[in-house]
Write a protein that holds these residues in place. Structure first.
Motif, mmCIF file in Angstrom:
data_model
loop_
_atom_site.group_PDB
_atom_site.id
_atom_site.type_symbol
_atom_site.label_atom_id
_atom_site.label_comp_id
_atom_site.label_asym_id
_atom_site.label_seq_id
_atom_site.Cartn_x
_atom_site.Cartn_y
_atom_site.Cartn_z
ATOM 1 N N LEU A 40 -16.445 -7.159 19.723
ATOM 2 C CA LEU A 40 -15.001 -7.003 19.477
ATOM 3 C C LEU A 40 -14.643 -7.269 18.022
ATOM 4 O O LEU A 40 -13.466 -7.218 17.659
ATOM 5 N N ASN A 41 -15.641 -7.563 17.186
ATOM 6 C CA ASN A 41 -15.388 -7.901 15.773
ATOM 7 C C ASN A 41 -14.348 -9.024 15.654
ATOM 8 O O ASN A 41 -13.393 -8.914 14.881
ATOM 9 N N LEU A 42 -14.542 -10.068 16.422
ATOM 10 C CA LEU A 42 -13.599 -11.192 16.372
ATOM 11 C C LEU A 42 -14.119 -12.251 15.406
ATOM 12 O O LEU A 42 -15.279 -12.671 15.514
ATOM 13 N N PRO A 43 -13.287 -12.691 14.476
ATOM 14 C CA PRO A 43 -13.753 -13.616 13.438
ATOM 15 C C PRO A 43 -13.748 -15.066 13.902
ATOM 16 O O PRO A 43 -12.989 -15.442 14.797
ATOM 17 N N LEU A 44 -14.576 -15.876 13.251
ATOM 18 C CA LEU A 44 -14.551 -17.312 13.502
ATOM 19 C C LEU A 44 -13.407 -17.974 12.743
ATOM 20 O O LEU A 44 -13.001 -19.073 13.076
ATOM 21 N N ASN A 45 -12.931 -17.329 11.667
ATOM 22 C CA ASN A 45 -11.862 -17.950 10.879
ATOM 23 C C ASN A 45 -10.867 -16.906 10.386
ATOM 24 O O ASN A 45 -11.188 -15.722 10.256
ATOM 25 N N SER A 46 -9.668 -17.367 10.103
ATOM 26 C CA SER A 46 -8.630 -16.501 9.538
ATOM 27 C C SER A 46 -8.968 -16.180 8.081
ATOM 28 O O SER A 46 -9.763 -16.890 7.462
ATOM 29 N N SER A 47 -8.364 -15.121 7.549
ATOM 30 C CA SER A 47 -8.619 -14.750 6.154
ATOM 31 C C SER A 47 -7.346 -14.188 5.529
ATOM 32 O O SER A 47 -6.394 -13.863 6.251
ATOM 33 N N LEU A 48 -7.330 -14.112 4.211
ATOM 34 C CA LEU A 48 -6.113 -13.689 3.508
ATOM 35 C C LEU A 48 -6.507 -12.809 2.327
ATOM 36 O O LEU A 48 -7.497 -13.097 1.644
ATOM 37 N N SER A 49 -5.757 -11.717 2.115
ATOM 38 C CA SER A 49 -6.177 -10.746 1.099
ATOM 39 C C SER A 49 -5.026 -10.269 0.231
ATOM 40 O O SER A 49 -3.855 -10.471 0.553
ATOM 41 N N ILE A 50 -5.415 -9.590 -0.846
ATOM 42 C CA ILE A 50 -4.459 -8.867 -1.684
ATOM 43 C C ILE A 50 -4.896 -7.392 -1.669
ATOM 44 O O ILE A 50 -6.086 -7.094 -1.827
ATOM 45 N N SER A 51 -3.938 -6.499 -1.478
ATOM 46 C CA SER A 51 -4.262 -5.071 -1.431
ATOM 47 C C SER A 51 -4.336 -4.497 -2.841
ATOM 48 O O SER A 51 -3.726 -5.019 -3.768
ATOM 49 N N LEU A 52 -5.088 -3.390 -2.952
ATOM 50 C CA LEU A 52 -5.394 -2.837 -4.277
ATOM 51 C C LEU A 52 -4.539 -1.626 -4.635
ATOM 52 O O LEU A 52 -5.027 -0.693 -5.288
ATOM 53 N N ALA A 53 -3.276 -1.629 -4.199
ATOM 54 C CA ALA A 53 -2.284 -0.628 -4.624
ATOM 55 C C ALA A 53 -2.810 0.801 -4.445
ATOM 56 O O ALA A 53 -3.104 1.205 -3.323
ATOM 57 N N GLU A 54 -3.000 1.525 -5.560
ATOM 58 C CA GLU A 54 -3.368 2.945 -5.406
ATOM 59 C C GLU A 54 -4.871 3.158 -5.216
ATOM 60 O O GLU A 54 -5.316 4.293 -5.106
ATOM 61 N N TRP A 55 -5.636 2.103 -5.148
ATOM 62 C CA TRP A 55 -7.060 2.245 -4.810
ATOM 63 C C TRP A 55 -7.174 2.156 -3.287
ATOM 64 O O TRP A 55 -6.992 1.083 -2.707
ATOM 65 N N GLY A 56 -7.443 3.281 -2.651
ATOM 66 C CA GLY A 56 -7.495 3.255 -1.197
ATOM 67 C C GLY A 56 -7.971 4.580 -0.629
ATOM 68 O O GLY A 56 -8.705 5.332 -1.282
ATOM 69 N N THR A 57 -7.570 4.857 0.603
ATOM 70 C CA THR A 57 -8.049 6.036 1.331
ATOM 71 C C THR A 57 -6.875 6.804 1.916
ATOM 72 O O THR A 57 -5.956 6.199 2.489
ATOM 73 N N THR A 58 -6.915 8.135 1.766
ATOM 74 C CA THR A 58 -5.942 8.993 2.441
ATOM 75 C C THR A 58 -6.702 9.798 3.493
ATOM 76 O O THR A 58 -7.741 10.393 3.188
ATOM 77 N N THR A 59 -6.193 9.769 4.709
ATOM 78 C CA THR A 59 -6.849 10.510 5.792
ATOM 79 C C THR A 59 -5.852 11.448 6.460
ATOM 80 O O THR A 59 -4.730 11.040 6.790
ATOM 81 N N SER A 60 -6.257 12.709 6.593
ATOM 82 C CA SER A 60 -5.398 13.704 7.245
ATOM 83 C C SER A 60 -6.102 14.215 8.485
ATOM 84 O O SER A 60 -7.317 14.456 8.471
ATOM 85 N N ILE A 61 -5.333 14.402 9.538
ATOM 86 C CA ILE A 61 -5.893 14.855 10.813
ATOM 87 C C ILE A 61 -5.118 16.074 11.270
ATOM 88 O O ILE A 61 -3.885 16.115 11.164
ATOM 89 N N SER A 62 -5.845 17.093 11.746
ATOM 90 C CA SER A 62 -5.140 18.212 12.357
ATOM 91 C C SER A 62 -5.891 18.682 13.595
ATOM 92 O O SER A 62 -7.111 18.494 13.703
#
Ligand code: PMV
Length: 328
Positions: A40-62
């Motif tokens: 289930l990909n369940l973690p042993l501990n909580s975590s905290l992040s910062i997102s990288l603005a325009e560095w990311g992924t665009t996904t289109s589905i049709s």
């Protein structure tokens, strides 16, 4: 036990429509390392992040006649990435005959050496939500994306996000939420060290560390305490208390790996040299702090006032201004 993934979806999916979504990548300031449930990909501990603005992924589905996948413009019919994408899509389709054309594109420069599984699964979950008109809230999509990659749970927002480990056995309360903190002076620098494929995936590295490292036992409790303190420092927008906590948390995670048997060492001599230059510069008054993930590249956090010094110390770094993205 009812599967939390199935429970979040309607019994039957509607015919798909065209949909597209963008998700930013993220860097953990307080690390996720170790699972309490691998399936289930369940973690042993909580975590905290910062997102990288325009560095990311665009996904289109049709909707399509047959399933197809393209990555950065090239068709992908097999391989690890394609298998993971279709396994995730099939968790939604559950045997329904609903062929899709999926196009996914990364805006993360390959030279940055950052993994794209976080933004990849967050964008895919949101695109599927649109294509099947599911109208699920971000919290549910974050929970679902966890099955693709744990770090994806935190890629649904710009800015800071916290993934609560949760306590339910089925993982229904293990998802992230936005901290809703605006810190316009906050900056990130990515210093590439080695941008080739990693020696060992984070999935395998985590399992190996949990199974064999004598230093792993104290990690989950310490990581939970760090996560709470890091959240407080983010809310106070206090780089002076945030930076040392972030750096110590990352090094403690790497210490658990190095004590694994055999040792797991993602850092390279150049990573250590960067840390040494950073530490000397800190003695001279530079207010910047480092974090490293399951790879050799070093990421720095600091405020804009330190940006020129960071640039001259590490000319190869890419600087990211996480609060200056154009809304997507
Ligand atoms: O969920 P994964 O497989 O991307 O694992 C992420 C592990 C680290 O990057 C090392 C830490 C983190 O919290 O992102």
């Amino acid at each position: 036990m009812i599967d939390a993934f199935d429970a979040a979806l309607p019994k039957r999916l509607a015919e798909p429509v065209n949909a597209s979504a963008y998700a930013p990548s993220n860097i953990a300031l307080s690390k996720y390392w170790g699972k309490r449930d691998a399936a289930l990909n369940l973690p042993l501990n909580s975590s905290l992040s910062i997102s990288l603005a325009e560095w990311g992924t665009t996904t289109s589905i049709s909707p399509a006649e047959t399933d197809s996948l393209t990555f950065n413009g090239s068709p992908l019919s097999d391989g690890n990435f394609a298998r993971k994408v279709w396994a995730f899509v099939d968790r939604f389709r559950r045997g329904q005959e609903l062929p899709l054309a999926i196009e996914t594109r990364n805006s993360i420069p390959t030279a940055a050496g950052l993994a794209s599984s976080a933004s990849g699964f967050a964008a895919l979950a949101q695109a599927l939500n649109g294509a099947f008109r599911l109208d699920l809230p971000q919290s549910t999509l974050s929970m679902l994306s966890r099955y693709g990659s744990g770090s994806a749970t935190r890629s649904f927002w710009h800015g800071f996000a916290r993934w609560d480990r949760g306590h339910a056995e089925d993982g229904s309360d293990s998802f992230a939420r936005s901290l809703d903190v605006a810190w316009p002076e906050f900056r990130i620098a990515i210093i590439p060290v080695d941008t080739g494929p990693k020696a060992q995936s984070s999935r395998d590295g985590m399992a190996h560390t949990v199974d064999t490292s004598p230093l792993f036992a104290p990690w989950p409790a310490r990581a939970e305490t760090d996560c709470a303190a890091i959240e407080d420092a983010v809310r106070d927008r206090d780089i002076g208390s945030l930076g040392p906590l972030v750096e110590a948390n990352a090094l403690a995670m790497h210490a658990t790996m190095m004590a694994a048997r055999p040792a797991l060492n993602y850092l390279k001599p150049r990573s250590w040299a960067i840390l040494e230059s950073l530490h000397s510069a800190r003695h001279e008054g530079l207010f910047a702090f480092a974090t490293m993930d399951a790879g050799p590249n070093v990421k720095l956090i600091f405020e804009d006032i330190a940006a020129d010094d960071v640039r001259s110390l590490f000319p190869e770094a890419s600087l990211i201004d996480p609060f200056a993205y154009s809304a997507s």
